[in-house]
Design an enzyme around this catalytic site. Structure first.
Site, PDB file in Angstrom:
ATOM      1  N   GLU A  44       0.864  -1.186   0.000  1.00  0.00           N
ATOM      2  CA  GLU A  44       0.000   0.000   0.000  1.00  0.00           C
ATOM      3  C   GLU A  44       0.899   1.233   0.000  1.00  0.00           C
ATOM      4  O   GLU A  44       1.805   1.343   0.828  1.00  0.00           O
ATOM      5  CB  GLU A  44      -0.883   0.029   1.246  1.00  0.00           C
ATOM      6  N   ASP A  55      -5.493   8.031  10.799  1.00  0.00           N
ATOM      7  CA  ASP A  55      -4.099   7.691  11.074  1.00  0.00           C
ATOM      8  C   ASP A  55      -3.645   8.152  12.446  1.00  0.00           C
ATOM      9  O   ASP A  55      -3.993   9.237  12.904  1.00  0.00           O
ATOM     10  CB  ASP A  55      -3.190   8.306  10.003  1.00  0.00           C
TER      11      ASP A  55
END
Length: 258
Positions: A44, A55
């Site tokens: 990724e 995140d």
């Protein structure tokens, strides 16, 4: 069968995440090539964003560093184009929808196809908000990879299964990435529940930072996704490229516990 589906045909998958441009795009190229060489099954590539909601602090820091370096989606495509012939595993772009809108949806899809991108993950774009976008990328041979959480309803799982392809990204905890203290006891039940409604491979992410944890989890899922732990290694060794690549090799090899 898509390139991502092929990965899961005969084996479990190790999926790793890197932020494009951390510490810089030249080193990102070498990191991707190293991961590919070390037997990572899917990589990724994160598009840095100024406000990455899903995140944790480690990936946020990497994003900020990349943005400070002037990394843009255009530059990411240019960088990936330079190594696309050497990378044999599928590449998946992961980013927030705003980055794609700013770039232009048609431009994004064209560049993704030209660069050989196999899948796209957009954490802040639910499948039912932009069905046309997901249909378009699918038409162009790119897998739309969607996220589910432990509290995703059965009804929603049924709907997601109609759109998602390649693999389903199962978030192991409610929260942000990199939380290695998350309780793991619920994972068996979680995977069994999701499998009732989804017939593509399940990959689990958020909080996997050691071979022990990988071994405990892979039993119930088809793949593991490792992000923050790898980004931490990149951060700690960014001043010494040779050491950085050695550490990446050591860490990724240790995670293939099947």
């Amino acid at each position: 069968m898509s390139k991502i589906s092929e990965v899961f045909k005969n084996s479990k998958a190790l999926i790793t995440y890197v932020t494009a441009g951390d510490p810089n795009l030249e080193v990102t190229k070498e990191i991707i090539l190293e991961l590919n060489k070390d037997g990572v099954d899917i990589i990724e590539v994160g598009i840095p964003f100024s406000d990455p909601l899903a995140d944790g602090p480690i990936i946020q820091k990497a994003s900020q560093k990349a943005l400070k370096n002037g990394v843009t989606l255009k530059k990411i495509f240019e960088t990936l184009n330079e190594i696309k012939e050497e990378v044999t595993c599928p590449l998946v772009l992961m980013g927030y929808y705003n980055s794609i809108l700013n770039y232009g949806i048609d431009n994004f899809i064209t560049e993704a196809v030209n660069t050989g991108i196999s899948g796209v993950i957009i954490p802040d774009l639910p499948f039912d908000e932009e069905e046309e976008f997901y249909a378009k990328i699918k038409e162009n041979g790119i897998d739309p990879i969607l996220l589910v959480a432990p509290n995703t309803s059965e009804e929603r799982l049924k709907e997601i299964s109609k759109v998602c392809s390649g693999f389903l990204y199962c978030v192991s905890i409610m929260g942000v990435t990199g939380d290695s203290q998350a309780p793991m006891e619920h994972l068996k039940e979680y995977s069994q529940r999701v499998r009732k409604y989804v017939n593509i491979p399940l990959a689990i992410g958020f909080g996997i930072d050691s071979p022990t944890k990988a071994k405990n989890i892979i039993e119930y899922f088809d793949g593991i996704i490792v992000g923050s732990a790898l980004i931490k290694i990149i951060d700690e060794n960014s001043d010494d490229k040779g050491k950085l690549l050695k550490e990446i090799k050591r860490f990724t090899k240790s995670l293939k516990v099947w």
